[in-house]
Design an enzyme around this catalytic site. Structure first.
Site, PDB file in Angstrom:
ATOM      1  N   HIS B 110       0.820  -1.212   0.000  1.00  0.00           N
ATOM      2  CA  HIS B 110       0.000   0.000   0.000  1.00  0.00           C
ATOM      3  C   HIS B 110       0.854   1.263   0.000  1.00  0.00           C
ATOM      4  O   HIS B 110       2.018   1.261   0.424  1.00  0.00           O
ATOM      5  CB  HIS B 110      -1.006   0.015   1.150  1.00  0.00           C
ATOM      6  CG  HIS B 110      -0.428   0.357   2.488  1.00  0.00           C
ATOM      7  ND1 HIS B 110      -0.236   1.647   2.903  1.00  0.00           N
ATOM      8  CD2 HIS B 110      -0.005  -0.426   3.513  1.00  0.00           C
ATOM      9  CE1 HIS B 110       0.275   1.645   4.131  1.00  0.00           C
ATOM     10  NE2 HIS B 110       0.437   0.394   4.521  1.00  0.00           N
ATOM     11  N   CYS B 111       0.271   2.337  -0.489  1.00  0.00           N
ATOM     12  CA  CYS B 111       0.879   3.664  -0.398  1.00  0.00           C
ATOM     13  C   CYS B 111      -0.159   4.520   0.336  1.00  0.00           C
ATOM     14  O   CYS B 111      -0.593   4.128   1.429  1.00  0.00           O
ATOM     15  CB  CYS B 111       1.230   4.211  -1.776  1.00  0.00           C
ATOM     16  SG  CYS B 111      -0.110   4.108  -2.991  1.00  0.00           S
ATOM     17  N   ASN B 112      -0.540   5.630  -0.226  1.00  0.00           N
ATOM     18  CA  ASN B 112      -1.538   6.455   0.441  1.00  0.00           C
ATOM     19  C   ASN B 112      -2.943   6.153  -0.084  1.00  0.00           C
ATOM     20  O   ASN B 112      -3.808   5.709   0.665  1.00  0.00           O
ATOM     21  CB  ASN B 112      -1.179   7.939   0.259  1.00  0.00           C
ATOM     22  CG  ASN B 112      -1.864   8.803   1.295  1.00  0.00           C
ATOM     23  OD1 ASN B 112      -2.424   8.289   2.270  1.00  0.00           O
ATOM     24  ND2 ASN B 112      -1.836  10.094   1.102  1.00  0.00           N
ATOM     25  N   GLY B 114      -3.423   4.049  -2.863  1.00  0.00           N
ATOM     26  CA  GLY B 114      -3.438   2.769  -3.578  1.00  0.00           C
ATOM     27  C   GLY B 114      -3.613   2.922  -5.072  1.00  0.00           C
ATOM     28  O   GLY B 114      -4.076   1.990  -5.744  1.00  0.00           O
ATOM     29  N   THR B 118       1.469   2.232  -5.618  1.00  0.00           N
ATOM     30  CA  THR B 118       1.027   0.836  -5.586  1.00  0.00           C
ATOM     31  C   THR B 118       0.724   0.339  -6.996  1.00  0.00           C
ATOM     32  O   THR B 118       1.090  -0.784  -7.357  1.00  0.00           O
ATOM     33  CB  THR B 118      -0.230   0.710  -4.684  1.00  0.00           C
ATOM     34  OG1 THR B 118       0.124   1.148  -3.367  1.00  0.00           O
ATOM     35  CG2 THR B 118      -0.740  -0.702  -4.628  1.00  0.00           C
TER      36      THR B 118
END
Lengths: 200, 200
Positions: B110-112, B114, B118
């Protein structure tokens, strides 16, 4: 760089069907698979396909299924149907029973574009898995894109999955070892009658 | 209908993170998980999380990881970065090495939101799996929606996964039994040097 034919085959580019995605362990969704998608589908080691359109399955696809010993379950739902009518609900329920039966896994669900009929059955599966409605509908919309339909969203919202639990119980108790590998498709609810292992 | 607390817990509504999806067996993607998503994440039995932002992981999330013995791999990529610069490529390559290592599975990326970081790493994984570029980019766009970025699409298109194969070989040969359950993450290419089992 020149490579041999064998190496080329190993490195062959795979073409998944449009709107392809993994839904759960051994459950996949997509649009209608074309012959160019067959090499990709082979990598899924499918045991069955749930096909949600009334049109006959094309001969090329039937040949592919026969060659790889894949069972076809067809549930003929007309495109643009409001599934909220009782026959729609019944058909989706029958398709869901096939879908959650691990004996049919790995399974691919598809309709024509993998947006509406497929989106509805996946939405019902998510409700059955106790996903919150917002997340269920978000997933539907991700695949439907600008073609999202309000009738589908309402259908998913009102679909009652309670009968499906009883069905899952029979499968789990009949194939306990197998099903125990799929904890996310299991439910505990003491209010439901559990089939007795001893009487199986 | 009144139910006991135990039954309520069994039937608790699960809230997946926004943009959650299964990528492959034991590989998941999403936006940044919030505390309301923790009960859902528990059902995934995660062994690790690949986190693609430079910001420190929140204490609540760290506590959740510690409680469930989940390892955190952080690769600090700034938002809106053009990953095509060499440090971007290197970071994605390092993250991919962690991602394809079955010893870290089940894994959540995940990132912030998605969508971008990602989406890029999943796009590179798909190239590594020999998916055709059109399908790889279609998947990226499905999650990015109207926020799709041309720099990301170009990055995915030009990313070279050849070095990753050598890495996968070492993992497969070291953990042959384990990896053999993941045939879709395997590659055959006789041009690459294979680590010798005997010398392990």
């Amino acid at each position: 760089m020149k490579t041999t034919i064998t190496e080329d085959q190993n490195d062959a580019v795979l073409v998944p069907p449009t709107n392809f995605s993994m839904v759960e362990d051994c459950i996949y969704r997509s649009s209608f698979p074309q012959p160019c998608n067959f090499p990709f589908l082979q990598t899924l080691n499918l045991r069955s396909i749930i096909y949600l359109c009334p049109e006959p399955y094309p001969q090329q696809n039937l040949d592919f299924l026969q060659l790889h010993d894949i069972q076809l379950f067809q549930f003929g739902i007309e495109g643009k149907t409001d599934l909220s009518v009782s026959t729609g609900k019944d058909t989706i329920m029958e398709a869901l029973k096939v879908l959650i039966d691990v004996r049919n896994h790995p399974v691919l669900i598809h309709c024509n574009r993998g947006k509406h009929r497929t989106g509805c059955i996946v939405g019902c599966l998510r409700k059955f898995q106790n996903w919150c409605l917002t997340c269920v509908l978000e997933e539907y919309k991700r695949f439907a894109g600008p073609k999202s339909r309000t009738t589908d969203l309402k259908f998913i919202e009102t679909f009652d999955t309670i009968n499906l639990r009883q069905c899952l119980y029979s499968i789990i108790y009949k194939y306990q070892g197998y099903a125990s590998m799929k904890p996310r498709l299991m439910h505990k609810d003491d209010n439901l009658q559990k089939p007795q292992l001893a009487s199986a």
